[in-house]
Design a protein around this motif. Structure first.
Motif, short mmCIF file in Angstrom:
data_model
loop_
_atom_site.label_atom_id
_atom_site.label_comp_id
_atom_site.label_asym_id
_atom_site.label_seq_id
_atom_site.Cartn_x
_atom_site.Cartn_y
_atom_site.Cartn_z
N CYS A 97 30.84 29.95 50.34
CA CYS A 97 32.08 30.08 49.56
C CYS A 97 32.16 31.39 48.79
CB CYS A 97 32.22 28.90 48.59
SG CYS A 97 32.29 27.28 49.39
N LYS A 98 31.19 32.26 48.97
CA LYS A 98 31.11 33.50 48.21
C LYS A 98 32.25 34.44 48.58
CE LYS A 98 27.81 37.18 47.11
NZ LYS A 98 26.44 37.69 47.42
N GLU A 99 32.76 35.14 47.58
CA GLU A 99 33.82 36.11 47.83
C GLU A 99 33.26 37.31 48.59
OE1 GLU A 99 35.73 38.99 44.82
OE2 GLU A 99 37.12 37.27 44.88
N GLN A 100 33.98 37.74 49.65
CA GLN A 100 33.54 38.84 50.49
C GLN A 100 34.58 39.93 50.51
OE1 GLN A 100 32.53 37.39 54.37
NE2 GLN A 100 31.12 35.82 53.61
N CYS B 194 54.77 45.08 51.59
CA CYS B 194 54.92 46.53 51.76
C CYS B 194 54.42 47.02 53.12
CB CYS B 194 54.20 47.28 50.65
SG CYS B 194 52.40 47.01 50.65
N LYS B 195 53.77 46.14 53.90
CA LYS B 195 53.28 46.45 55.24
C LYS B 195 52.17 47.51 55.25
CE LYS B 195 56.40 43.66 56.81
NZ LYS B 195 56.04 42.30 57.27
N ASP B 196 51.61 47.83 54.10
CA ASP B 196 50.53 48.81 54.04
C ASP B 196 49.19 48.11 54.26
OD1 ASP B 196 52.25 50.87 53.56
OD2 ASP B 196 52.03 50.79 51.37
N ILE B 197 48.23 48.86 54.83
CA ILE B 197 46.89 48.34 55.04
C ILE B 197 46.08 48.51 53.76
CG2 ILE B 197 44.76 48.61 56.37
CD1 ILE B 197 46.41 49.53 58.71
N ARG B 198 45.56 47.44 53.25
CA ARG B 198 44.85 47.46 51.98
C ARG B 198 43.47 46.81 52.13
NH1 ARG B 198 48.36 48.49 47.75
NH2 ARG B 198 50.59 48.39 48.29
N GLU B 199 42.58 47.19 51.26
CA GLU B 199 41.29 46.53 51.22
C GLU B 199 41.48 45.11 50.68
OE1 GLU B 199 38.42 48.70 49.08
OE2 GLU B 199 38.46 50.45 50.40
N GLY B 200 40.87 44.17 51.34
CA GLY B 200 41.06 42.78 50.97
C GLY B 200 39.78 42.07 50.59
N LYS B 201 39.95 40.90 50.02
CA LYS B 201 38.83 40.03 49.68
C LYS B 201 39.16 38.63 50.21
CE LYS B 201 37.90 42.47 45.34
NZ LYS B 201 37.78 42.33 43.86
N GLN B 202 38.13 37.93 50.58
CA GLN B 202 38.34 36.57 51.05
C GLN B 202 37.19 35.68 50.57
OE1 GLN B 202 38.31 36.42 55.32
NE2 GLN B 202 36.11 36.64 55.48
#
Length: 601
Positions: free
Chosen positions: A380-383, A396-404
């Motif tokens: 369950c750790k955030e990655q 905005c349709k921009d590519i962004r750094e994400g977290k899951q």
């Protein structure tokens, strides 16, 4: 319109083959990635497909029907020309009334079969459909070709095995030249200069090792280049858009002969010989007699899936240059060195964190290994998503750094944990034997549930689980055995299991009895063929059943095929645990009715 469709489909086929050909045999091939040439092999088979007996080529991959009308993939390993064999043989065949006498034949060796099952075919059987292009009828093998590689050395009394053997996987449609490059690349791991593990202060040994690795790298480049050129030459007629017909100019045999001439100058410089032996005799016949083994063929004619089968293995026969009779050659022992052990940093961090928790007294009851809660924390750790898996914002349709991160919203009545026990990559496989400590009762899942989950609003029984069964895997990557451990819950007056049975957690870990037979109630794995032992086991099971009826703790049973034995609760948790089954303390009424009615069905 049909002609336009044919042209369109041909263009699409050409584009597909060209795209795959760009990837296969690149600069990083065999070093960073390994490409499966299955689609290219199908195209090569169709490109080399003969229209007459003069078009026969060694190495042609086909689907052929055997005498039992079964289709199997195979390779053309011999072209039998009666004119070259002499007129006498042809006359002998004609005298027997053979309809195919005087015709050129090819011998097909089928994948995964020995040579005694080879079949011969003529061009007439190609035209009649008894021999078809590769995988037009047969099914490709779902798993890669796998074989064991041994390290071997010659002593005065014969050969001996040493070091760390390893399994090697090769794509079935690789040529033996491409598979040989893979073998050499993996063998070079046993020549890495580990400064911390150096055995002598002299640099002569390590200079020789560096030179040998340079030779291996040169041979790998040579093998990859030859394999790539052969594939490109074979597929050139398909990719030539201006070609009106298919030209069959590629010859695996001729290109293999050129490759062999180049390799003859480098193979003697290797620190070992690559030999193909039988799997049950890696030492060779009669302790060193190599009559039953051959040198590995770095060739373009055969594929590794056609050449190797389950009865084969590879032996790296290391040379001892200290015994060389040539005074100009350096004198040093075997160049073998144990491979440098890699560390998976994330797993190492989990183990170190668990060790620190033990030192702080948080896991004082654990006997080594990792807690199940630690595994759930990592699950369950955030990655942080890397750039290759960046997230595209829907607004905005921009590519962004994400977290899951993973979090539980609903909890089932039966909760199953599948532990990752097998770590597989393109170059290495291993079984993970880390012990995972999991509770037999009282697994509280609220910590890994969303705070707004409806299951947290009810009583504690909605998110507390008790263990009911474990599937254990005994063995390694190449084979093993499954043994189940199950909890025998209390039964009702009619003899059926009470599904809603609650365990109060105040049980016992062992039983004491005045009967001598119950001293062997708790047993581990293992089968006994002794009748007295079987009778003792039966008596022990009956005694354990009586005890569990009087105890608040259920009985744990171990199912090893047809052998059922009671075991103590402390033996339920082991490093062999593979799949865990938990049941909620209070399951839903609908499922109670469902499970209780199973016996009626």
């Amino acid at each position: 319109e049909d002609d336009d469709e044919d042209i369109t489909s041909r263009k699409e086929y050409q584009e597909k083959v060209a795209k795959e050909l760009q990837v296969y045999g690149g600069d990083d091939e065999c070093r960073v990635y390994d490409t499966d040439p299955l689609s290219l092999s199908k195209a090569m088979s169709r490109s080399l497909w003969p229209k007459s007996s003069s078009d026969f080529r060694l190495g042609l991959r086909v689907d052929a029907i055997d005498h039992r009308s079964h289709w199997f993939p195979g390779s053309v390993v011999e072209i039998i020309d009666p004119k070259k064999n002499g007129d006498e043989e042809g006359d002998a065949e004609e005298s027997k009334g053979d309809a195919d006498a005087g015709k050129t034949k090819i011998r097909v060796h089928f994948d995964n079969f020995s040579s005694k099952w080879d079949e011969t075919y003529t061009i007439d059987q190609f035209k009649s459909g008894k021999v078809r292009p590769l995988y037009s009828h047969a099914t490709p093998k779902p798993k890669p070709t796998e074989f064991l590689v041994h390290h071997r050395h010659k002593l005065k009394n014969g050969n001996t095995l040493f070091g760390q053997p390893f399994y090697l996987q090769c794509h079935n449609e690789w040529s033996t030249a491409r598979a040989g490059a893979h073998i050499l690349a993996q063998a070079s791991r046993f020549m890495q200069d580990n400064k911390a593990g150096r055995r002598e202060p002299s640099d002569q040994f390590y200079q020789s090792s560096e030179n040998a690795r340079a030779v291996i790298s040169q041979i790998i480049d040579m093998l990859l280049e030859a394999d790539r050129k052969y594939v490109q030459a074979t597929l050139k007629p398909i990719l030539d858009k201006n070609s009106d017909g298919i030209r069959r100019t590629a010859s695996a045999n001729a290109m293999s002969q050129k490759l062999t001439k180049k390799l003859n100058a480098l193979i003697p410089l290797l620190p070992f010989d690559v030999r193909v032996c039988t799997a049950d005799s890696p030492l060779g016949g009669q302790q060193g007699n190599s009559s039953d083994e051959v040198a590995f063929p770095f060739s373009l004619v055969r594929t590794i899936g056609n050449y190797m089968n389950a009865r084969h293995a590879v032996a790296l026969h290391w040379r001892d240059k200290a015994t060389s009779k040539n005074p100009d050659r350096p004198r040093h022992p075997l160049l073998y060195m144990p491979p440098v052990i890699g560390v998976h940093e994330r797993s190492k961090g989990v183990l170190e964190a668990d060790a620190a928790a033990k030192a702080a007294g948080k896991n004082s009851q654990a006997h080594g290994g990792v807690q199940l809660g630690v595994c759930l924390d990592e699950f369950c750790k955030e990655q942080h998503l890397p750039e290759t898996d960046s997230w595209r914002c829907p607004h905005c349709k921009d590519i962004r750094e994400g977290k899951q991160h993973m979090i539980l919203w609903r909890l089932p009545d039966i909760l199953v944990f599948h532990l990752k026990r097998f770590n597989c990559s393109a170059r290495w496989r291993e079984k993970i034997t880390t012990k995972v400590n999991f509770p037999l009762t009282g697994l509280n899942m609220s910590e890994w549930c969303d705070q707004e989950s409806p299951f947290l609003e009810g009583s504690e029984e909605s998110y507390v689980y008790d263990l009911i069964g474990v599937v254990n895997h005994y063995g390694g990557m190449t084979g093993g055995h499954y043994v189940a451990t199950c909890k025998a819950t209390a039964c009702g007056s009619d003899g059926s299991e009470e599904v809603a049975y609650e365990f109060n957690g105040a049980g016992i870990s062992h039983v004491d009895t005045e009967e001598e037979t119950t001293q062997s109630v708790w047993k581990g794995l293992g089968r006994s063929k002794d009748k007295d032992a079987a009778n003792a086991s039966s008596k022990a099971a009956n005694a354990a059943a009586r005890f569990v009826a009087e105890s608040s703790e259920p009985l744990w049973l171990q199912f090893d095929d047809d052998l059922v034995d009671p075991i103590p609760p402390k033996q339920v948790v082991s490093e062999m645990a593979y799949v865990l089954f938990y049941r909620r303390r209070r399951i839903s009424p609908a499922n109670i009715a469902k499970y209780s009615g199973l016996s009626d069905n």
